[in-house]
Design an enzyme around this catalytic site. Structure first.
Site, PDB file in Angstrom:
ATOM      1  CB  SER A 146      38.296  35.497  93.474  1.00  0.00           C
ATOM      2  OG  SER A 146      39.623  35.875  93.701  1.00  0.00           O
ATOM      3  CG  ASP A 192      37.877  42.109  89.357  1.00  0.00           C
ATOM      4  OD1 ASP A 192      38.940  42.074  89.998  1.00  0.00           O
ATOM      5  OD2 ASP A 192      37.004  41.223  89.452  1.00  0.00           O
ATOM      6  CG  HIS A 240      38.211  40.755  93.039  1.00  0.00           C
ATOM      7  ND1 HIS A 240      38.031  40.034  91.869  1.00  0.00           N
ATOM      8  CD2 HIS A 240      38.556  39.830  93.982  1.00  0.00           C
ATOM      9  CE1 HIS A 240      38.257  38.762  92.084  1.00  0.00           C
ATOM     10  NE2 HIS A 240      38.569  38.598  93.366  1.00  0.00           N
TER      11      HIS A 240
END
Length: 479
Positions: free
Chosen positions: A292, A356, A449
């Site tokens: 991320s 994602d 994610h």
């Protein structure tokens, strides 16, 4: 957050300052083109109207500032809720389950969680409790760096004691330290990373793992939603929020090559640590990783090394591995980085799992100009990987993709109950992640994610996906 800064290093920029916004003035941005006349926006004099004339661009500025403003106002209650939720999940874990907790309450023997203990898990950690490396993936296997990197990226969300115990006792590697770095613009220690050294391989390997966006950290989310950017001569445009998190100094001319040796800014502190560690062993290498936001910082780190012409360090960089990484710059920046990665023979793998949402942000269109680069390894929900130029549905929001996303989310929810019987107990999913899978029926990009699917992808995916872009690199490892 304080956002004022010296912009002398860049003649082209677009900076947002949500802390100075008023609701009426924010609404007016949708109808007026002159950004430089707004207190919460800053760009070169005379450039505001030309650069922000489209309604789409002004809408994105409106959304970015509004979201940041909301996050700032909710910062304390969000952090409070997150800490209580994590404490409750760890309370259940410490007492095995809810039934045992009730029994322990009656007996007066409730085991209370300790937030600084090596067993206390973050919310991200509760989504995937695995700490062991896949013992079937050994050094020399083309998957080794990816498998090690994703676990380091996942563990980076935990407290120092947890990270140290995992690295030392489970991975049998040397823990070099976990750090909270200063963000000059948020005026807090909001950037985290840790370092480890793997002496079980030859040459020995140092891993730098940047922590991603914590679920209940408003400051980190503000960095994600800040669409400010700076253009650097010869490099292109880079995401302002990510650069600030990496350690862009507030009072200097951009990225000075040297500042105080004992700086607490992430880039400078980590660079100094790497210099000292690598000087002790002329054969040692290092890799950089993150999930991320951590992935964005991982690829920006060598970008600033290249800006500073740190050839010695770049030659020791053996790879960049990111997972669910957002876009960090424009097409010119991508071209600059491609040349630097080629020049120093640095493999850069950008892992994207299924739907994602984060790798598909900020938008890649004429409005925002952000572009991906590097080797994209895309995995579908069956963990079948392939190298693609760009992940499917690159900007996420598409009317044609709604039904396929829902169908895929339903499959992922079903898979959460069956995967342990197909792949083994190591792949079992817990109830916290299953709740998130239910959320995915509405917004598919959120559970996708999770680090869980990235760990699964690196373990279950074929090693062949690494070979086309890293053939020579892998041969070097196997010799």
């Amino acid at each position: 957050m304080a956002c004022g800064c010296n912009k002398g290093f860049s003649s082209n920029y677009m900076l947002l300052k949500p802390e100075e916004v008023r609701l009426f003035d924010l609404i007016r941005v949708l109808f007026h083109r002159n950004l430089e006349k707004r207190k919460f926006g800053d760009c070169p004099e005379g450039e505001g109207e030309a650069k922000h004339e489209s309604f789409e661009h002004r809408w994105l500025i409106f959304v970015s500032i509004l979201v940041q403003k909301m996050l700032q106002s909710l910062s304390k209650p969000l952090a409070w809720f997150g800490s209580k939720l994590e404490w409750w999940l760890n309370l259940l874990s410490c007492n095995c389950n809810f039934g045992t907790l009730l029994v322990n309450c009656l007996r007066g023997k409730v085991v209370m969680p300790d937030e600084k203990s090596p067993t206390f898990l973050s919310f991200i950690g509760n989504l995937d409790r695995r700490v062991e490396l896949d013992k079937s993936i050994k050094h020399g296997d083309s998957r080794y760096y990816g498998a090690l990197s994703v676990m380091a990226a996942k563990v980076s969300y935990e407290n120092k004691a947890f990270i140290e115990t995992t690295v030392r006792d489970h991975w049998k590697m040397e823990f070099l330290g976990s750090y909270d770095f200063w963000n000059d613009y948020q005026e807090k220690n909001t950037t985290q990373a840790f370092l480890l050294r793997d002496k079980n391989v030859d040459p020995e390997l140092i891993v730098v793992a940047f922590r991603g966006t914590e679920t209940f950290d408003a400051d980190a989310w503000c960095s994600d939603f800040d669409i400010s950017w700076y253009e650097f001569p010869g490099m292109g445009k880079m995401h302002g929020g990510f650069m600030k998190a990496l350690g862009l100094p507030k009072e200097n001319q951009g990225w000075p090559k040297e500042i105080d040796k004992h700086s607490t800014l992430a880039y400078y502190a980590i660079r100094e640590m790497l210099r000292e560690l690598l000087q002790r062993n002329n054969e040692a290498k290092f890799i950089v990783t993150g999930h991320s936001l951590g992935g964005a910082l991982a690829i920006l780190f060598p970008a600033i090394l290249a800006l500073h012409e740190e050839a010695w360090l770049l030659e020791r960089l053996d790879g960049v591995y990111t997972f669910g990484q957002p876009r960090v710059g424009d097409e010119k920046f991508g071209q600059f980085m491609k040349e630097q990665l080629r020049k120093y023979s640095i493999p850069y793998y950008r892992f994207v799992y299924s739907n994602d949402i984060v790798p598909r942000l900020p938008y890649d269109d004429t409005t925002l100009m952000f572009k991906h680069f590097g080797t994209c390894i895309y995995y579908n929900s069956f963990y079948k990987g392939k190298i693609v130029e760009e992940e499917p549905n690159k900007n996420y929001y598409s009317p044609l993709s709604v039904i396929p996303k829902i169908i895929n989310a339903i499959w992922e929810l079903i898979r959460s109950f069956t995967i342990r019987y197909i792949e083994g107990a190591d792949y079992e999913e817990g109830n916290v992640l299953r709740v998130l899978r239910i959320v995915g029926l509405v917004v598919a990009g959120i559970p996708a994610h999770s680090p869980q699917d990235y760990v699964n992808a690196t373990r279950l995916g074929s090693p062949d996906v690494y070979l086309p872009a890293a053939d020579d690199h892998d041969k070097t490892h196997q010799e």
